[in-house]
Design a protein around this motif. Sequence first.
Motif: not given
Length: 208
Positions: A181-208
């Motif tokens: 996979l190219d980097a963009d495809t990997k970064n939009s589908h990977s386990h880290r992409a899924l975890a990062a999306a959820e983490m950013l949601r949590l950070m925006q909700a609870h840290w700001r």
Amino acid sequence: MTRLVLASNNAKKLKELQALFEPAGYQLVAQGALGIAEADEPHITFIENALAKARHAARACNGAAIADDSGLCVDALGGEPGVQSAHYAPVERTEADRERHRAQQDAANNRLLLDRLQGADRRSARFVSTLVAVRRADDPEPLVAVGRWPGEIVEALRGDGGFGYDPLMFIPALGRTVAELDADTKNSHSHRALAAAEMLRLMQAHWR
């Protein structure tokens, strides 16, 4: 741009996570760049190790930190290599250069995985990423996000991209191994992409 210390010295992991967090206004700094040693990872679960690493980095930098503990879980092997994914095969360190040694370790890990799966009818597996973020070492409310990326282990290495088990992990929905996979495809589908999306949601909700 908000600075966040990444409890890792893995250059490729830093690059992947930086691409995911930078658009949201976070600059990740590897703990090694601040002279912070790696934490012990004695636990048997991803979440326990990630929390230990995040607290260690936060204590050393006196600020916020994030840690990723991730790996490959193969069903036919009862979830192995799991938290031992990075050091699945015993490898004596002969390379002073960190990235060259990591490449040697990756190659040995892949050989061992293929050996242990010889004759296996079931080759289903998943990449798992557990992210833990803390505002400080004694943060009583660490944020936890988990991403899982299912696939199958192929019988021979395919592709030159990525790292770790990427050349062996075939993603049926994409028709390629992760290393193909190219980097963009990997970064939009990977386990880290899924975890990062959820983490950013949590950070925006609870840290700001």
